[in-house]
Design an enzyme around this catalytic site. Sequence first.
Site, PDB file in Angstrom:
ATOM      1  N   ASN A 206      77.531 -49.840  55.646  1.00  0.00           N
ATOM      2  CA  ASN A 206      78.716 -50.408  56.292  1.00  0.00           C
ATOM      3  C   ASN A 206      79.940 -49.576  55.939  1.00  0.00           C
ATOM      4  O   ASN A 206      79.858 -48.635  55.146  1.00  0.00           O
ATOM      5  CB  ASN A 206      78.883 -51.892  55.937  1.00  0.00           C
ATOM      6  CG  ASN A 206      79.171 -52.104  54.465  1.00  0.00           C
ATOM      7  OD1 ASN A 206      80.212 -51.721  53.965  1.00  0.00           O
ATOM      8  ND2 ASN A 206      78.219 -52.722  53.766  1.00  0.00           N
ATOM      9  N   LYS A 284      59.039 -40.758  56.351  1.00  0.00           N
ATOM     10  CA  LYS A 284      60.054 -40.752  57.399  1.00  0.00           C
ATOM     11  C   LYS A 284      59.437 -41.252  58.708  1.00  0.00           C
ATOM     12  O   LYS A 284      58.377 -40.762  59.117  1.00  0.00           O
ATOM     13  CB  LYS A 284      60.604 -39.335  57.583  1.00  0.00           C
ATOM     14  CG  LYS A 284      61.741 -39.301  58.584  1.00  0.00           C
ATOM     15  CD  LYS A 284      62.251 -37.903  58.826  1.00  0.00           C
ATOM     16  CE  LYS A 284      63.245 -37.945  59.980  1.00  0.00           C
ATOM     17  NZ  LYS A 284      63.474 -36.646  60.577  1.00  0.00           N
ATOM     18  N   PHE A 323      85.132 -62.085  48.254  1.00  0.00           N
ATOM     19  CA  PHE A 323      85.916 -61.576  49.375  1.00  0.00           C
ATOM     20  C   PHE A 323      85.246 -62.053  50.654  1.00  0.00           C
ATOM     21  O   PHE A 323      84.029 -62.222  50.690  1.00  0.00           O
ATOM     22  CB  PHE A 323      85.970 -60.038  49.348  1.00  0.00           C
ATOM     23  CG  PHE A 323      87.031 -59.504  48.419  1.00  0.00           C
ATOM     24  CD1 PHE A 323      86.976 -59.767  47.060  1.00  0.00           C
ATOM     25  CD2 PHE A 323      88.080 -58.753  48.909  1.00  0.00           C
ATOM     26  CE1 PHE A 323      87.954 -59.283  46.200  1.00  0.00           C
ATOM     27  CE2 PHE A 323      89.064 -58.266  48.063  1.00  0.00           C
ATOM     28  CZ  PHE A 323      89.003 -58.531  46.708  1.00  0.00           C
ATOM     29  N   LYS A 337      83.379 -70.965  52.901  1.00  0.00           N
ATOM     30  CA  LYS A 337      82.609 -70.065  52.021  1.00  0.00           C
ATOM     31  C   LYS A 337      82.862 -70.383  50.552  1.00  0.00           C
ATOM     32  O   LYS A 337      81.953 -70.366  49.733  1.00  0.00           O
ATOM     33  CB  LYS A 337      83.027 -68.621  52.334  1.00  0.00           C
ATOM     34  CG  LYS A 337      82.054 -67.585  51.874  1.00  0.00           C
ATOM     35  CD  LYS A 337      82.314 -66.245  52.557  1.00  0.00           C
ATOM     36  CE  LYS A 337      81.895 -66.278  54.023  1.00  0.00           C
ATOM     37  NZ  LYS A 337      82.182 -65.021  54.705  1.00  0.00           N
ATOM     38  N   LYS A 341      79.766 -71.471  48.316  1.00  0.00           N
ATOM     39  CA  LYS A 341      79.304 -70.570  47.249  1.00  0.00           C
ATOM     40  C   LYS A 341      79.770 -71.030  45.860  1.00  0.00           C
ATOM     41  O   LYS A 341      79.495 -70.369  44.868  1.00  0.00           O
ATOM     42  CB  LYS A 341      79.765 -69.139  47.527  1.00  0.00           C
ATOM     43  CG  LYS A 341      79.177 -68.561  48.825  1.00  0.00           C
ATOM     44  CD  LYS A 341      79.256 -67.041  48.867  1.00  0.00           C
ATOM     45  CE  LYS A 341      78.698 -66.518  50.177  1.00  0.00           C
ATOM     46  NZ  LYS A 341      78.582 -65.051  50.225  1.00  0.00           N
TER      47      LYS A 341
HETATM   48  O1  C5P Z   1      78.982 -64.569  53.064  1.00  0.00           O
HETATM   49  P1  C5P Z   1      79.739 -63.310  53.020  1.00  0.00           P
HETATM   50  O2  C5P Z   1      78.872 -62.083  53.024  1.00  0.00           O
HETATM   51  O3  C5P Z   1      80.833 -63.205  54.025  1.00  0.00           O
HETATM   52  O4  C5P Z   1      80.484 -63.347  51.593  1.00  0.00           O
HETATM   53  C1  C5P Z   1      81.244 -62.295  51.140  1.00  0.00           C
HETATM   54  C2  C5P Z   1      81.342 -62.346  49.647  1.00  0.00           C
HETATM   55  O5  C5P Z   1      80.057 -62.516  49.076  1.00  0.00           O
HETATM   56  C3  C5P Z   1      81.870 -61.053  49.054  1.00  0.00           C
HETATM   57  O6  C5P Z   1      82.571 -61.355  47.872  1.00  0.00           O
HETATM   58  C4  C5P Z   1      80.616 -60.270  48.764  1.00  0.00           C
HETATM   59  O7  C5P Z   1      80.813 -59.335  47.720  1.00  0.00           O
HETATM   60  C5  C5P Z   1      79.637 -61.359  48.392  1.00  0.00           C
HETATM   61  N1  C5P Z   1      78.261 -61.099  48.807  1.00  0.00           N
HETATM   62  C6  C5P Z   1      77.286 -61.087  47.855  1.00  0.00           C
HETATM   63  N2  C5P Z   1      75.990 -60.847  48.189  1.00  0.00           N
HETATM   64  C7  C5P Z   1      75.657 -60.635  49.475  1.00  0.00           C
HETATM   65  C8  C5P Z   1      76.634 -60.666  50.468  1.00  0.00           C
HETATM   66  C9  C5P Z   1      77.923 -60.903  50.103  1.00  0.00           C
HETATM   67  O8  C5P Z   1      77.611 -61.272  46.672  1.00  0.00           O
HETATM   68  N3  C5P Z   1      74.390 -60.392  49.764  1.00  0.00           N
END
Ligand code: C5P
Length: 401
Positions: A206, A284, A323, A337, A341
Amino acid sequence: MPTIALGVTGGIGAYKAVEVARGLQKAGHEVVVVMTEAARHFVGPLTFEAITRHPVITDQFEPGANADIAHIQLATDAALLLVAPATANCLGKMANGIADDFLSSLYLATRAPVVVAPAMNTYMWEHVAVRRNLELLRARGVHVVEPGEGFLACGWMGKGRLAEPDAIVAAVLDTLRRGASLAGRRLLVTAGPTFEDIDPVRYVGNRSSGRMGFAVAEEAAARGAEVTVVAGPVSVEPPAGVGLVRVRSAVEMRDAVMARAKGQDAVVMAAAVADYMPERATEKIPKEAGPLTLVLRRTPDILEELGRERAEGRLPGTLLVGFAAETSEVVARAREKRRRKQVDLIVANDVSRSDAGFEVDANAVVLVAEDGEQELGLAPKREIARGIVDRIECMLGRRKE
Ligand code: C5P
């Protein structure tokens, strides 16, 4: 009151350093001036000596200079090193570790915070070499007091004029104040993207650059925290003075974070962790005529796991910050969120804006906590980081009571 080492280099703004020295003294500081040879063409050491009531250090190799313990001790005694004005030459030496006079050696020898106030001709200020050197210095935590615009001594109009003495003094006092506010605290910060391998040569990634996480880490370290950064594959320079753990995939990041989360005062998940990963092919994948279908599985959600660990009592006292990069309903989604979380703070940003977020140096965010929201408008990521760390500091302070 702490001693400030004031480096004066050979720019026309050198005379303004007299005013800076006075301002620092008025704030109660002892000031020891170090002048480069070129600076002495602009102002005499006697002026500084009379004002500061300390001998001015002018030459590393002057007979007797090295017998003076006070000179040698300056690197450890100084609570802060300020260079004002800082010429392009001086910045270049600092950025590249050249130590050919007392001031450039002092920069390498001190562990104190460093503030520079550049001053030079507009074209020099805009030159890619100067930009790069300043970027390097900033990445190492050096605080830059931007020059002003106006009529330059060389007859030009433009950017490059030494900032006003008041602004330089204010920046020094601000840096000193922030210097110790997180002393004794431990922070774990993640930064950058994760890459999920498809096969030995391809991956899913990304656009995260790592700048936001690095800026938060740098700010926390500047305030005296012990900072560990777990960084995905980033191309930008990591900040100095932090522990760095490099990882590639979400799974590696999860393992690195979970192994270090215990005992942290805060974990800041600024990384753009991939949400999905492919099944990695060992060879590959050959190119065929038709489309290729990839099956993506969910990655572990690190933040969610941290929230769960804490809820179950295994991460007592650790503040959790996440974030949220969203393209619509930014605040509403961040609120949801945060609750889901089980974390304390979500830094929400609208990544659909082209002037903020991914790949650019600016951001605009909303801090979403249980007790409300705070908007931090469009600003350089370094400033946004300051706002985020202010909030973290405030939340940590409340926990301690
Ligand atoms: O649910 P979302 O991906 O939008 O959440 C973003 C937050 O969760 C960010 O702080 C990111 O670092 C964290 N994150 C994580 N593990 C993932 C995806 C996102 O800790 N697999």
